[in-house]
Design a protein around this motif. Structure first.
Motif, mmCIF file in Angstrom:
data_model
loop_
_atom_site.group_PDB
_atom_site.id
_atom_site.type_symbol
_atom_site.label_atom_id
_atom_site.label_comp_id
_atom_site.label_asym_id
_atom_site.label_seq_id
_atom_site.Cartn_x
_atom_site.Cartn_y
_atom_site.Cartn_z
ATOM 1 N N SER B 83 2.560 -10.348 2.314
ATOM 2 C CA SER B 83 1.325 -10.253 1.537
ATOM 3 C C SER B 83 1.371 -11.176 0.321
ATOM 4 O O SER B 83 0.347 -11.728 -0.089
ATOM 5 N N ILE B 84 2.542 -11.368 -0.227
ATOM 6 C CA ILE B 84 2.676 -12.310 -1.338
ATOM 7 C C ILE B 84 2.359 -13.724 -0.860
ATOM 8 O O ILE B 84 1.587 -14.459 -1.472
ATOM 9 N N GLU B 85 2.958 -14.067 0.254
ATOM 10 C CA GLU B 85 2.787 -15.415 0.779
ATOM 11 C C GLU B 85 1.320 -15.698 1.101
ATOM 12 O O GLU B 85 0.801 -16.772 0.841
ATOM 13 N N ILE B 289 5.392 9.336 2.744
ATOM 14 C CA ILE B 289 4.666 8.920 1.554
ATOM 15 C C ILE B 289 4.344 7.431 1.714
ATOM 16 O O ILE B 289 5.243 6.614 1.861
ATOM 17 N N ALA B 290 3.067 7.119 1.692
ATOM 18 C CA ALA B 290 2.669 5.726 1.901
ATOM 19 C C ALA B 290 2.618 4.967 0.585
ATOM 20 O O ALA B 290 2.096 5.447 -0.409
ATOM 21 N N GLN B 291 3.209 3.785 0.610
ATOM 22 C CA GLN B 291 3.064 2.860 -0.510
ATOM 23 C C GLN B 291 2.011 1.832 -0.117
ATOM 24 O O GLN B 291 1.930 1.431 1.037
ATOM 25 N N GLN B 292 1.317 1.338 -1.088
ATOM 26 C CA GLN B 292 0.301 0.319 -0.815
ATOM 27 C C GLN B 292 0.913 -1.066 -0.975
ATOM 28 O O GLN B 292 0.673 -1.757 -1.962
ATOM 29 N N ILE B 293 1.667 -1.418 0.041
ATOM 30 C CA ILE B 293 2.457 -2.643 -0.068
ATOM 31 C C ILE B 293 1.588 -3.873 -0.274
ATOM 32 O O ILE B 293 1.891 -4.735 -1.100
ATOM 33 N N ASP B 294 0.495 -3.929 0.482
ATOM 34 C CA ASP B 294 -0.365 -5.104 0.349
ATOM 35 C C ASP B 294 -0.872 -5.264 -1.080
ATOM 36 O O ASP B 294 -0.919 -6.368 -1.615
ATOM 37 N N LYS B 295 -1.254 -4.150 -1.659
ATOM 38 C CA LYS B 295 -1.765 -4.240 -3.033
ATOM 39 C C LYS B 295 -0.680 -4.704 -3.984
ATOM 40 O O LYS B 295 -0.921 -5.513 -4.874
ATOM 41 N N ILE B 296 0.510 -4.189 -3.798
ATOM 42 C CA ILE B 296 1.618 -4.602 -4.660
ATOM 43 C C ILE B 296 1.866 -6.097 -4.493
ATOM 44 O O ILE B 296 2.005 -6.835 -5.473
ATOM 45 N N GLY B 297 1.881 -6.532 -3.245
ATOM 46 C CA GLY B 297 2.134 -7.945 -2.980
ATOM 47 C C GLY B 297 1.055 -8.840 -3.573
ATOM 48 O O GLY B 297 1.347 -9.826 -4.246
ATOM 49 N N HIS B 298 -0.178 -8.460 -3.322
ATOM 50 C CA HIS B 298 -1.267 -9.296 -3.833
ATOM 51 C C HIS B 298 -1.278 -9.316 -5.355
ATOM 52 O O HIS B 298 -1.466 -10.359 -5.972
#
Lengths: 332, 332
Positions: B83-85, B289-298
């Motif tokens: 997601s960062i990339e 427990i879900a983390q919002q990885i995409d949001k963190i990455g973006h």
DNA sequence: CTGAAAGCGCTAACAG
DNA sequence: CTGTTAGCGCTTTCAG
């Protein structure tokens, strides 16, 4: 303190010329031990680090290699990336990672960006759109992995013995008594899957089982999609075995069939492909065809380094790594 | 045809000076439409591509960002990297990916290599060895994710509400009737896990359940190791619930306990953390427990871009993204 | 063995 | 609006 210090500063500190500093840093040839010492002391004192951009501009080398792959979150590509990076790192070469997302257009952009960055070489896992291979300049070292480009291109290629893998998987199912064997495969026309399919067909043939096209189920390598596909066909087609062209497909299938009440492996036996870490820890654990990802990765890195150092290697080679079956609970 | 063509060639072709070409390419200000056209035509005709190395040397900008993370094959980091990339790519910024392998020494090498490469900024997931943070020059834009550095450093930080996650998981188990709840956690002293532990303890406290240190099981996030740990303690300690600080730990635990004959969730209920794709498709599917990885990455990518464009942002901020519980079959 | 000088390809004042 | 010039930091002839 963040003033960038350059070779000039080192030269002044050591009381020598810039070119001498350069010589000491690069090979140390034709320099007295005494000057060497002076320079090295100055380097340490000033905490000098060469500017690789300037060096790159001058030498036309960047000590970096680009890696383009379809999706880093796919465990096969992830492991591959890791082992490639590991090996390159040993040689102080940096890796520029690019996710094409299976999208030829993004892939094209990345190729161009990497060329602009003057990477010394490129390791490439295609999104399946061969035309992008034409973007590579003649003299750029390139290694292609996993997905074979059409044969007429003179290009280094590395992968697993995919056909053999498909054969081994299917044979195992047949010898366990299966006669109606589904194959789950990627919808893309991409070589590893096609070769696995060829292996599947060859095994059927060897055991005198008719090949039925409707037993080929196409799905993205995606847990949700394979679930939907299985739901759609499970009561239309009768089957007692599944060869899944990827462990992810196997997991999606097992999960879905279990929920439908089928017993694995009593009712349906399943063989996957890749031996991802979870295959061993799934309930039931999954019989699978293991690829030697580390070897593929290391070989790719070694090969690209060799090509960079010695551009004229003549006719391009291909390398195929053995695969083997790991028996687990999803087959009897 | 692989002769590299430069701005000089374009200038000659267009019949203008090199600086005019540069102007057209960069902003197009202060140039007649006519000259613009001439230049653009020449660019196309010659298929010119700017040399980013030379540009980098001149501008001291490389349009690249380094990402150092512990292990790309861990699905959490893999998704994060992707997601960062993705976001950086929208801004034409390249990503240099480095796997520290949880090893501070490799990490240090990478930091230095990236600084040498003059990356414009750095996104950093620590191996847990805070001293490496001191390697960053004052003026380098840095964003730290996931593993919080000790508080006295003025540094941008992004992560999930880990403590709340631990609390939610434990609360869910307690409300489902569990009283003897194991926590599986990374052996490292790394902040997300510690915060999850704090959440676990807080929940126990709120429900008047004593905290017992022997109920904390430490293991690397590794399927094999967690299996061994579970085998070692399952008949020494009595437990009816498990909060696993990572889905991988949950999977290793479920698999091992199933093999030992325990029913999940009838005998033991389990909650994981991360919501990796397989959590939904495991047998049984895993409450997590879900983390919002995409949001963190973006967010990380956006933040680093902002910092690069506007270095003087004053006091560094921290950002915490919400987590939430997804109920599945591993709990009742 | 060492230093001076040129130049990699580009951008950014500065004149005009 | 456009060209000339200098120089980013380094390596590499070429003299000495």
């Amino acid at each position: 303190m963040s003033v960038k210090i350059s070779m000039k500063d080192v030269a002044k500190e050591a009381g020598v010329s810039v070119s001498t500093v350069s010589r000491v840093l690069n090979n140390g040839k034709y320099v007295t031990d005494e000057t060497k010492n002076k320079v090295n002391t100055a380097v340490k004192k000033l905490n000098y680090r060469p500017n690789v951009i300037a060096r790159g501009l001058r030498t036309q080398k960047t000590n970096s290699v680009g890696l383009i792959l379809p999706d880093i979150t796919n465990e096969f590509f992830g492991k591959l990336a890791k082992s490639i990076e590991e090996k390159l790192n040993e040689h102080n070469i940096n890796l520029l990672l690019c996710n094409s997302n299976e999208n030829p257009k993004i892939e094209k952009n990345y190729i161009e960006a990497l060329l602009d960055k003057s990477v010394d070489g490129l390791i490439f896992i295609s999104s399946g759109f061969d035309e992008n291979l034409d973007l590579f300049p003649e003299d750029l070292p390139v290694v292609v992995i996993d997905r074979r480009p059409s044969a007429d291109r003179n290009i280094y290629f590395i992968s697993s013995e995919n056909k053999k893998g498909g054969y081994l998987a299917t044979k195992h199912l047949i010898e366990n008594g299966c006669r109606d064997i589904l194959m789950l495969k990627d919808e893309k026309l991409v070589s590893p899957m096609n070769e696995r399919l060829l292996g599947y067909q060859a095994a059927l043939r060897d055991y005198n089982i008719d090949f039925r096209p409707e037993y080929i189920i196409k799905s993205k390598i995606d847990l949700k999609e394979i679930k939907e596909k299985i739901l759609k066909i499970h009561n239309k087609i009768k089957f007692d075995g599944i060869f899944a062209g990827a462990d992810r497909l196997a997991i999606g299938a097992i999960r879905t069939l279990s929920k439908l009440g089928y017993q694995i492996p009593a009712d349906i036996q399943i063989v996957g492909f890749d031996n991802i870490p979870f295959a061993k820890y799934y309930n039931p654990s999954i019989t699978t065809i293991a690829q030697q990802i580390d070897k593929i990765g290391h070989k790719s890195a070694e090969l690209i380094i060799e090509l960079i150092n010695n551009k004229n290697m003549g006719q391009a080679d291909s390398f195929y790594f053995p695969v083997y079956l790991i028996k687990r609970e999803s087959t009897t």
